[in-house]
Design a protein around this motif. Structure first.
Motif, mmCIF file in Angstrom:
data_model
loop_
_atom_site.group_PDB
_atom_site.id
_atom_site.type_symbol
_atom_site.label_atom_id
_atom_site.label_comp_id
_atom_site.label_asym_id
_atom_site.label_seq_id
_atom_site.Cartn_x
_atom_site.Cartn_y
_atom_site.Cartn_z
ATOM 1 N N ARG A 174 0.844 -1.193 0.000
ATOM 2 C CA ARG A 174 0.000 0.000 0.000
ATOM 3 C C ARG A 174 0.881 1.246 0.000
ATOM 4 O O ARG A 174 1.801 1.389 0.814
ATOM 5 N N ALA A 175 0.581 2.157 -0.913
ATOM 6 C CA ALA A 175 1.349 3.395 -1.013
ATOM 7 C C ALA A 175 1.022 4.314 0.158
ATOM 8 O O ALA A 175 -0.121 4.395 0.612
ATOM 9 N N THR A 176 2.031 5.033 0.653
ATOM 10 C CA THR A 176 1.826 5.975 1.747
ATOM 11 C C THR A 176 1.263 7.286 1.226
ATOM 12 O O THR A 176 1.272 7.562 0.023
ATOM 13 N N ASP A 177 0.782 8.108 2.156
ATOM 14 C CA ASP A 177 0.251 9.412 1.768
ATOM 15 C C ASP A 177 1.336 10.285 1.140
ATOM 16 O O ASP A 177 1.068 11.042 0.202
ATOM 17 N N GLU A 178 2.564 10.170 1.662
ATOM 18 C CA GLU A 178 3.656 10.968 1.110
ATOM 19 C C GLU A 178 3.958 10.564 -0.329
ATOM 20 O O GLU A 178 4.225 11.431 -1.188
ATOM 21 N N GLU A 179 3.910 9.265 -0.637
ATOM 22 C CA GLU A 179 4.187 8.799 -1.995
ATOM 23 C C GLU A 179 3.082 9.241 -2.961
ATOM 24 O O GLU A 179 3.375 9.634 -4.101
ATOM 25 N N VAL A 180 1.843 9.174 -2.517
ATOM 26 C CA VAL A 180 0.739 9.636 -3.367
ATOM 27 C C VAL A 180 0.854 11.138 -3.617
ATOM 28 O O VAL A 180 0.654 11.619 -4.746
ATOM 29 N N ALA A 181 1.195 11.902 -2.563
ATOM 30 C CA ALA A 181 1.323 13.349 -2.714
ATOM 31 C C ALA A 181 2.454 13.697 -3.680
ATOM 32 O O ALA A 181 2.324 14.612 -4.503
ATOM 33 N N ALA A 182 3.572 12.937 -3.598
ATOM 34 C CA ALA A 182 4.687 13.196 -4.502
ATOM 35 C C ALA A 182 4.308 12.885 -5.948
ATOM 36 O O ALA A 182 4.698 13.626 -6.870
ATOM 37 N N ARG A 183 3.546 11.818 -6.188
ATOM 38 C CA ARG A 183 3.156 11.461 -7.543
ATOM 39 C C ARG A 183 2.208 12.515 -8.134
ATOM 40 O O ARG A 183 2.313 12.860 -9.314
ATOM 41 N N LEU A 184 1.309 13.048 -7.310
ATOM 42 C CA LEU A 184 0.347 14.043 -7.797
ATOM 43 C C LEU A 184 0.860 15.471 -7.664
ATOM 44 O O LEU A 184 0.172 16.407 -8.096
ATOM 45 N N ASN A 185 2.025 15.635 -7.019
ATOM 46 C CA ASN A 185 2.613 16.954 -6.826
ATOM 47 C C ASN A 185 1.678 17.872 -6.025
ATOM 48 O O ASN A 185 1.430 19.023 -6.388
ATOM 49 N N ILE A 186 1.150 17.334 -4.935
ATOM 50 C CA ILE A 186 0.284 18.103 -4.036
ATOM 51 C C ILE A 186 0.772 17.910 -2.613
ATOM 52 O O ILE A 186 1.683 17.103 -2.353
ATOM 53 N N ALA A 187 0.188 18.629 -1.678
ATOM 54 C CA ALA A 187 0.569 18.518 -0.274
ATOM 55 C C ALA A 187 -0.010 17.242 0.337
ATOM 56 O O ALA A 187 -1.060 16.743 -0.094
ATOM 57 N N VAL A 188 0.681 16.738 1.354
ATOM 58 C CA VAL A 188 0.207 15.529 2.042
ATOM 59 C C VAL A 188 -1.144 15.803 2.711
ATOM 60 O O VAL A 188 -2.020 14.934 2.747
ATOM 61 N N SER A 189 -1.323 17.016 3.217
ATOM 62 C CA SER A 189 -2.601 17.355 3.849
ATOM 63 C C SER A 189 -3.750 17.291 2.849
ATOM 64 O O SER A 189 -4.880 16.918 3.215
ATOM 65 N N ASP A 190 -3.480 17.613 1.580
ATOM 66 C CA ASP A 190 -4.536 17.515 0.564
ATOM 67 C C ASP A 190 -4.915 16.061 0.309
ATOM 68 O O ASP A 190 -6.099 15.754 0.069
ATOM 69 N N VAL A 191 -3.935 15.164 0.354
ATOM 70 C CA VAL A 191 -4.221 13.743 0.170
ATOM 71 C C VAL A 191 -5.125 13.238 1.285
ATOM 72 O O VAL A 191 -6.118 12.527 1.047
ATOM 73 N N ARG A 192 -4.797 13.604 2.515
ATOM 74 C CA ARG A 192 -5.612 13.150 3.650
ATOM 75 C C ARG A 192 -7.005 13.760 3.625
ATOM 76 O O ARG A 192 -7.989 13.099 3.953
ATOM 77 N N GLU A 193 -7.097 15.018 3.225
ATOM 78 C CA GLU A 193 -8.406 15.653 3.118
ATOM 79 C C GLU A 193 -9.248 14.981 2.048
ATOM 80 O O GLU A 193 -10.463 14.793 2.214
ATOM 81 N N ALA A 194 -8.609 14.592 0.933
ATOM 82 C CA ALA A 194 -9.340 13.917 -0.140
ATOM 83 C C ALA A 194 -9.850 12.558 0.317
ATOM 84 O O ALA A 194 -10.972 12.154 -0.029
ATOM 85 N N GLU A 195 -9.059 11.831 1.096
ATOM 86 C CA GLU A 195 -9.503 10.514 1.571
ATOM 87 C C GLU A 195 -10.647 10.647 2.566
ATOM 88 O O GLU A 195 -11.591 9.846 2.564
ATOM 89 N N ILE A 196 -10.572 11.665 3.419
ATOM 90 C CA ILE A 196 -11.678 11.889 4.353
ATOM 91 C C ILE A 196 -12.940 12.253 3.589
ATOM 92 O O ILE A 196 -14.042 11.776 3.905
ATOM 93 N N SER A 197 -12.794 13.085 2.565
ATOM 94 C CA SER A 197 -13.956 13.459 1.757
ATOM 95 C C SER A 197 -14.510 12.270 0.991
ATOM 96 O O SER A 197 -15.716 12.163 0.773
ATOM 97 N N GLY A 198 -13.614 11.340 0.576
ATOM 98 C CA GLY A 198 -14.076 10.160 -0.146
ATOM 99 C C GLY A 198 -15.015 9.299 0.664
ATOM 100 O O GLY A 198 -15.873 8.593 0.118
ATOM 101 N N ALA A 199 -14.874 9.346 1.990
ATOM 102 C CA ALA A 199 -15.778 8.573 2.839
ATOM 103 C C ALA A 199 -17.208 9.084 2.769
ATOM 104 O O ALA A 199 -18.147 8.382 3.137
#
Length: 372
Positions: free
Chosen positions: A136-161
């Motif tokens: 499983r990819a970490t939040d930091e790895e996903v953020a680096a691939r999308l070139n966004i902040a780690v906080s945006d990744v976590r906010e997106a996952e919370i919103s996905g719920a």
């Protein structure tokens, strides 16, 4: 190729679109409408195949197919042969309609458009990275691939719920016959105190200003009786008696449908004494004791009598150095006596104010009466 009525089912929609375009050229409106309906019927299987790609995402297959058909109709209406392939244009239009449907109807809780798109991108990127990394990819790895902040990744996952939230009426695991909502929250212990708080606030407003101030300092300001006594300029024992009398009255009022009349204070604790002297053209009156609504009338009568008796006097000096407490009734006395003295040409001055009394007099706008 000439059009002879109905279109035959064709795999190549671009060829069918060319034939439809040539047939519509120069045709009247009824003929164009018929040709349009025939072309849409030919392309329906194509729209159905696109809709099937989005099955299993929480929306009924029939609804998705209906949305795809709507997108197909829009693509036929807006198609311009000079801009390229009809198939490519139809794919973009139909998939756009399906995605819009998911954004508008698929989310159980409203989420901003930015977070909806970001949640989809994060999910797809995480799946791709998980396949690449075999973990499983970490939040930091996903953020680096999308070139966004780690906080945006976590906010997106919370919103996905929020896309498909669980129901509070669903059966709770491990609790036979209980719903999820039954396990959330608890009774607010302060709910039963709402009526009591409202009643106490209303009753406190019926107390004199002095008692209200003492209660506020003690229970809202968390001040000790000694602190209150120093602020009011009285003894700690005096504050204790005033506090006990106010609390006793509140208890009786809370337990009674008709609150008892506030009896005020006893004369022993709050007796008021005046000493008036006439020296030359000056009237000097020394006041000792607390001035409140219980004895303000007595103070007013005595000062008014001094003003009347000293009609030939030019100055009235009221010494309040022995007054530790002066409420609104006392302020009213000073105003009334000052007006009576002014009418008779007598200058009135107040002297010897204690700190608390000085603040009350100043806040009431009577600072001109205070002798420097």
């Amino acid at each position: 190729m000439p059009v002879t009525g109905e279109f035959e089912p064709l795999e190549d929609l671009d060829a069918a679109a060319d034939e439809y375009t040539r047939a519509c050229a120069g045709a009247d409106d009824p003929t164009q409408q018929r040709l349009r309906a025939e072309f849409v019927g030919v392309a329906l299987p194509f729209a159905r195949r696109l809709a099937r790609r989005y099955r299993g995402r929480g929306e009924p297959a029939e609804d998705l197919e209906q949305v795809a058909r709507l997108g197909l109709v829009k693509s036929v209406n807006r198609y311009d042969p000079e801009r390229g392939s009809f198939t490519a244009y139809a794919i973009v239009t139909i998939t756009g309609e399906i995605k819009r449907h998911f954004r508008n109807h698929g989310w159980g809780v409203h989420v901003p458009r930015r977070l909806q798109d970001l949640s989809l991108e994060v999910g797809q990127t995480r799946a791709a990275l998980t396949a690449e990394l075999s973990r499983r990819a970490t939040d930091e790895e996903v953020a680096a691939r999308l070139n966004i902040a780690v906080s945006d990744v976590r906010e997106a996952e919370i919103s996905g719920a929020a896309y498909s939230p669980g129901s509070l009426n669903a059966e709770a695991d491990g609790y036979h016959g209980a719903e999820v909502g039954d396990l959330l929250g608890s009774d607010d212990p302060g709910l039963d105190l709402v009526d009591d708080r409202t009643s106490v606030e209303r009753l406190i407003c019926r107390l004199p200003e002095r008692e209200r101030r003492i209660l506020a300092l003690r229970f809202y300001g968390n001040r000790s009786q000694a602190d209150i006594a120093r602020e009011l300029g009285v003894s700690q024992m005096h504050v204790s008696r005033l506090l006990a009398r106010a609390l006793t009255w509140l208890r009786q009022a809370m337990l009674s449908d008709n609150p008892p009349v506030w009896a005020g204070t006893d004369e022993t604790d709050h007796r008021l004494t005046l000493a008036t002297a006439y020296r030359g053209d000056v009237i000097s009156t020394r006041v000792t004791g607390e001035v409140d609504r219980d004895n303000a009338r007595y103070l007013r009568d005595e000062l008014m009598a001094a003003v009347r008796d000293g009609a030939r006097m030019r100055s009235l000096r009221v010494d309040l150095s022995g007054v530790p407490l002066l409420d609104a009734a006392g302020i009213g006395v000073l105003v009334a006596v000052h007006e009576a003295a002014r009418v008779r040409g007598i200058e009135m001055r107040v002297t010897g104010l204690q700190a608390y009394v000085c603040r009350i007099v100043t806040a009431s706008g009577l600072q001109d009466l205070v002798e420097p």
